[in-house]
Design a protein around this motif. Structure first.
Motif, mmCIF file in Angstrom:
data_model
loop_
_atom_site.group_PDB
_atom_site.id
_atom_site.type_symbol
_atom_site.label_atom_id
_atom_site.label_comp_id
_atom_site.label_asym_id
_atom_site.label_seq_id
_atom_site.Cartn_x
_atom_site.Cartn_y
_atom_site.Cartn_z
ATOM 1 N N ALA A 38 0.692 -3.741 3.637
ATOM 2 C CA ALA A 38 1.029 -4.686 4.693
ATOM 3 C C ALA A 38 2.538 -4.894 4.718
ATOM 4 O O ALA A 38 3.240 -4.545 3.756
ATOM 5 C CB ALA A 38 0.320 -6.009 4.455
ATOM 6 N N PRO A 39 3.074 -5.459 5.792
ATOM 7 C CA PRO A 39 4.502 -5.810 5.791
ATOM 8 C C PRO A 39 4.832 -6.686 4.591
ATOM 9 O O PRO A 39 4.001 -7.478 4.143
ATOM 10 C CB PRO A 39 4.667 -6.569 7.118
ATOM 11 C CG PRO A 39 3.590 -6.021 8.002
ATOM 12 C CD PRO A 39 2.430 -5.752 7.084
ATOM 13 N N LEU A 40 6.041 -6.527 4.063
ATOM 14 C CA LEU A 40 6.436 -7.293 2.892
ATOM 15 C C LEU A 40 6.293 -8.790 3.164
ATOM 16 O O LEU A 40 6.676 -9.279 4.223
ATOM 17 C CB LEU A 40 7.882 -6.975 2.516
ATOM 18 C CG LEU A 40 8.179 -5.515 2.173
ATOM 19 C CD1 LEU A 40 9.635 -5.363 1.746
ATOM 20 C CD2 LEU A 40 7.251 -5.006 1.087
ATOM 21 N N GLY A 101 19.078 -14.659 -4.055
ATOM 22 C CA GLY A 101 18.918 -15.565 -2.923
ATOM 23 C C GLY A 101 17.760 -16.524 -2.997
ATOM 24 O O GLY A 101 17.471 -17.211 -2.006
ATOM 25 N N VAL A 102 17.083 -16.612 -4.144
ATOM 26 C CA VAL A 102 15.971 -17.551 -4.268
ATOM 27 C C VAL A 102 16.525 -18.965 -4.475
ATOM 28 O O VAL A 102 17.334 -19.189 -5.374
ATOM 29 C CB VAL A 102 15.046 -17.176 -5.435
ATOM 30 C CG1 VAL A 102 13.905 -18.192 -5.569
ATOM 31 C CG2 VAL A 102 14.481 -15.772 -5.238
ATOM 32 N N ALA A 103 16.087 -19.893 -3.646
ATOM 33 C CA ALA A 103 16.562 -21.283 -3.729
ATOM 34 C C ALA A 103 15.539 -22.119 -4.479
ATOM 35 O O ALA A 103 14.589 -22.657 -3.888
ATOM 36 C CB ALA A 103 16.793 -21.844 -2.335
ATOM 37 N N ARG A 135 5.955 -17.845 -2.134
ATOM 38 C CA ARG A 135 6.399 -17.591 -0.756
ATOM 39 C C ARG A 135 7.916 -17.499 -0.677
ATOM 40 O O ARG A 135 8.474 -16.580 -0.066
ATOM 41 C CB ARG A 135 5.898 -18.705 0.161
ATOM 42 C CG ARG A 135 6.273 -18.547 1.634
ATOM 43 C CD ARG A 135 6.176 -19.889 2.353
ATOM 44 N NE ARG A 135 7.180 -20.839 1.839
ATOM 45 C CZ ARG A 135 7.174 -22.140 2.126
ATOM 46 N NH1 ARG A 135 6.208 -22.656 2.853
ATOM 47 N NH2 ARG A 135 8.131 -22.920 1.639
ATOM 48 N N ASP A 136 8.607 -18.438 -1.312
ATOM 49 C CA ASP A 136 10.060 -18.463 -1.233
ATOM 50 C C ASP A 136 10.688 -17.291 -1.984
ATOM 51 O O ASP A 136 11.684 -16.703 -1.524
ATOM 52 C CB ASP A 136 10.592 -19.786 -1.785
ATOM 53 C CG ASP A 136 10.376 -20.950 -0.817
ATOM 54 O OD1 ASP A 136 9.637 -20.768 0.172
ATOM 55 O OD2 ASP A 136 10.938 -22.027 -1.057
ATOM 56 N N ILE A 137 10.138 -16.938 -3.139
ATOM 57 C CA ILE A 137 10.674 -15.805 -3.890
ATOM 58 C C ILE A 137 10.486 -14.506 -3.122
ATOM 59 O O ILE A 137 11.428 -13.722 -2.956
ATOM 60 C CB ILE A 137 10.009 -15.710 -5.280
ATOM 61 C CG1 ILE A 137 10.455 -16.861 -6.175
ATOM 62 C CG2 ILE A 137 10.347 -14.372 -5.942
ATOM 63 C CD1 ILE A 137 9.759 -16.893 -7.515
ATOM 64 N N ILE A 138 9.274 -14.260 -2.653
ATOM 65 C CA ILE A 138 9.002 -13.008 -1.943
ATOM 66 C C ILE A 138 9.806 -12.935 -0.656
ATOM 67 O O ILE A 138 10.305 -11.866 -0.273
ATOM 68 C CB ILE A 138 7.501 -12.849 -1.666
ATOM 69 C CG1 ILE A 138 6.729 -12.761 -2.981
ATOM 70 C CG2 ILE A 138 7.232 -11.611 -0.811
ATOM 71 C CD1 ILE A 138 7.148 -11.614 -3.878
ATOM 72 N N ALA A 140 12.807 -14.149 -0.104
ATOM 73 C CA ALA A 140 14.178 -13.777 -0.455
ATOM 74 C C ALA A 140 14.264 -12.311 -0.887
ATOM 75 O O ALA A 140 15.183 -11.578 -0.473
ATOM 76 C CB ALA A 140 14.697 -14.687 -1.569
ATOM 77 N N LEU A 141 13.323 -11.866 -1.712
ATOM 78 C CA LEU A 141 13.353 -10.483 -2.191
ATOM 79 C C LEU A 141 13.096 -9.495 -1.059
ATOM 80 O O LEU A 141 13.721 -8.427 -1.008
ATOM 81 C CB LEU A 141 12.324 -10.280 -3.301
ATOM 82 C CG LEU A 141 12.532 -11.075 -4.590
ATOM 83 C CD1 LEU A 141 11.467 -10.708 -5.613
ATOM 84 C CD2 LEU A 141 13.920 -10.851 -5.159
ATOM 85 N N ALA A 142 12.180 -9.828 -0.158
ATOM 86 C CA ALA A 142 11.894 -8.940 0.971
ATOM 87 C C ALA A 142 13.143 -8.737 1.823
ATOM 88 O O ALA A 142 13.433 -7.617 2.274
ATOM 89 C CB ALA A 142 10.752 -9.500 1.812
ATOM 90 N N ARG A 143 13.882 -9.813 2.063
ATOM 91 C CA ARG A 143 15.118 -9.684 2.837
ATOM 92 C C ARG A 143 16.095 -8.737 2.137
ATOM 93 O O ARG A 143 16.722 -7.882 2.780
ATOM 94 C CB ARG A 143 15.758 -11.061 3.027
ATOM 95 C CG ARG A 143 15.035 -11.942 4.039
ATOM 96 C CD ARG A 143 15.836 -13.186 4.393
ATOM 97 N NE ARG A 143 15.972 -14.106 3.254
ATOM 98 C CZ ARG A 143 15.097 -15.049 2.959
ATOM 99 N NH1 ARG A 143 13.996 -15.198 3.704
ATOM 100 N NH2 ARG A 143 15.288 -15.851 1.918
#
Length: 509
Positions: A38-40, A101-103, A135-138, A140-143
């Motif tokens: 699936a899409p990241l 970039g993970v906040a 959700r927030d980690i993935i 940032a990493l996907a970007r």
């Protein structure tokens, strides 16, 4: 017709969760191909992670304390060397995620806020978005992955078989939007996540049924500790699939377990609601078996603004018609995490040359018999860097291809879920496990869509049948005691098939 895709021997990473994304980023600027169904950011279990990442960064904490808690939860089966290395690397992993970039959530002075979860002796859970850490980690990493030129992301791709010759990887056969494609490579990383999709009640996406384990097993890899399946004690008890998770962090903030009569039935258990997950899961399972309903009650936690601290859980509950601020939440155990997987060393290497595994699909020995809360994302983040370093030190092999294997039909775990849930759930016994083996064997040997899920389920059942004790997440009603000597388990595909044949001797292999 299968298309040969020459990627010049670049490593192929299978899986778009935390382990896969972090491995791909750590390999940059070395070219790498990332295969994802699936899409990241969609369908990966990492996205659903609520609690956070365990890391000893508090003033009252250190890696030795984190290690001690990990070993205690693992019930004697952790690899202490591995656990020490990973817990020591936790602070650096947090810093690396911040750089990507993970906040993470911070207080007014800018310090990272730390939460508490069961079996931790200190507040050390680093979280983001309240209860939306995954959700927030993935996100940032996907970007970062999409912005990294050396990473080729192929979405809509499902790995079906590994091409192996002389115990060495030669390629990956995958179903793609353009038909079957063979990626020629001598370096493959399996980062496909867990096996919760094999059960009727699970917090994992339905597609997380151990496809990576099936790939590795059919390639001849040794598997480890497959019998240890962790059931999260507090999944929301509604009809959703996957089950909606009510994070352990809710109990960490002070929520209690009650039944329909308001009785706090775990009050006298050591650790109460913050006992290790296997203890809490069995207590809920047994209380429900006695005819009770079980609820998680956060209404009277002093100083807790539930909707602010847990916005995602609040939204999930309200989707099911429950207001956790004013009502107790109905909960039940659900398959959540697999401590077992593809047996690997500290560099992520499996027993097959050119095959690495990372994250939940791997069995490093960190978790032992029962994973300590929030050590899962930690393991993926830390080990991804070690896997990438090991791969970067290898060279691409010659791309001569042996015959391409026939992958058969696609994969569907529907026929397996009821079988495995009955036999290999929170409580197990020999009769149920043997019956399950007899039902799963013909499915595993078939060319049906259930073949790969059934194979993984069968290997779990055989591993559980072999472990004649109760330890950690593996509880046998016919062997309630624990052996004095703790031993990890290994299993190969042919051993599982032969053992299953003993359960149904009339079925010839």
């Amino acid at each position: 017709m299968t298309t040969l895709h020459d990627i010049d021997g670049a490593p192929v990473i299978i899986g778009g969760g935390l382990a896969g994304l972090m491995t791909a980023l750590a390999l940059a600027p070395q070219p790498v191909v990332l295969l994802t169904r699936a899409p990241l950011g969609l369908e990966a279990s990492s996205v659903l992670a609520q609690g956070g990442i365990a890391a000893a960064i508090g003033a009252d904490d250190n890696a030795s304390l984190h290690l001690a808690d990990t070993l205690a939860a693992g019930a004697g089966l952790c690899d202490e060397t591995v656990a020490a290395a990973i817990t020591a690397a936790a602070p650096d992993a947090i810093n690396q995620l911040v750089r990507l970039g993970v906040a993470f959530d911070r207080d007014a002075s800018g310090e990272i806020v730390l939460g508490l979860e069961a079996a931790h002796s200190r507040r050390r859970i680093v979280h983001a978005g309240g209860d939306a850490t995954g959700r927030d980690i993935i996100g940032a990493l996907a970007r970062c992955v999409y912005e990294t030129p050396s990473i080729t992301v192929i979405e809509g791709a499902t790995a079906r078989r590994l091409v192996v010759e002389d115990n060495a990887v030669r390629g990956v056969l995958a179903d793609t939007e353009h038909g079957p494609v063979l990626f020629a490579t001598g370096r493959v990383v399996i980062a496909t996540g867990g096996i919760g999709g094999l059960f009727l009640h699970s917090t994992n996406p339905a597609g997380s049924f151990g496809q990576g384990l099936a790939l590795a097993a059919r390639a001849g890899a040794v598997m480890g500790d497959l019998e240890f399946v962790q059931f999260h004690p507090t999944a929301l008890d509604d009809n959703a699939y996957p089950s909606k998770l009510v994070s352990e962090a809710v109990r960490g903030e002070g929520a209690i377990l009650i039944d329909e009569e308001g009785e706090r039935f775990m009050a006298d258990v050591p650790g109460a609601e913050l006992a290790p997950r296997d203890v809490v899961a069995r207590a809920i399972w047994q209380h429900a078996a006695g005819g009770h309903r079980v609820f998680l009650d956060a209404r009277n936690v002093k100083g807790l603004d539930f909707a602010r601290r847990f916005p995602a859980i609040t939204a999930l509950c309200r989707q099911s018609g429950i207001d956790p601020v004013t009502q107790p939440m109905p909960v039940r155990p659900a398959a959540h995490y697999h401590m077992g997987g593809i047996l690997v060393d500290l560099s992520g290497r499996s027993s097959v040359d050119g095959l690495w595994a990372c994250g939940e699909a791997a069995c490093t020995g960190l978790h032992g018999a029962n994973r300590l809360a929030s050590n899962s994302l930690l393991e993926a983040a830390v080990c991804a860097g070690w896997v990438a370093r090991d791969i970067a030190a290898t060279t691409a092999t010659a791309r001569r291809m042996p015959p391409v294997p026939n992958a058969g039909a696609g994969s569907d775990a529907a026929a397996v879920r009821a079988i495995l849930s009955r036999a290999a759930g929170v409580l197990r016994n020999a009769d149920g496990l043997r019956t399950a083996a007899g039902s799963l064997l013909p499915l595993a040997l078939s060319r049906q869509a259930a073949s790969d899920p059934a194979l993984v389920g069968l290997m779990i059942v055989i591993a559980a049948l072999r472990r004649e004790e109760s330890r950690g997440a593996h509880a046998r009603t016919d062997f309630p005691g624990q052996h004095d000597l703790a031993r990890r388990s290994t299993l190969r595909i042919h051993e599982a098939l032969e053992a299953a044949q003993d359960c149904v001797p009339e079925l010839a292999i």
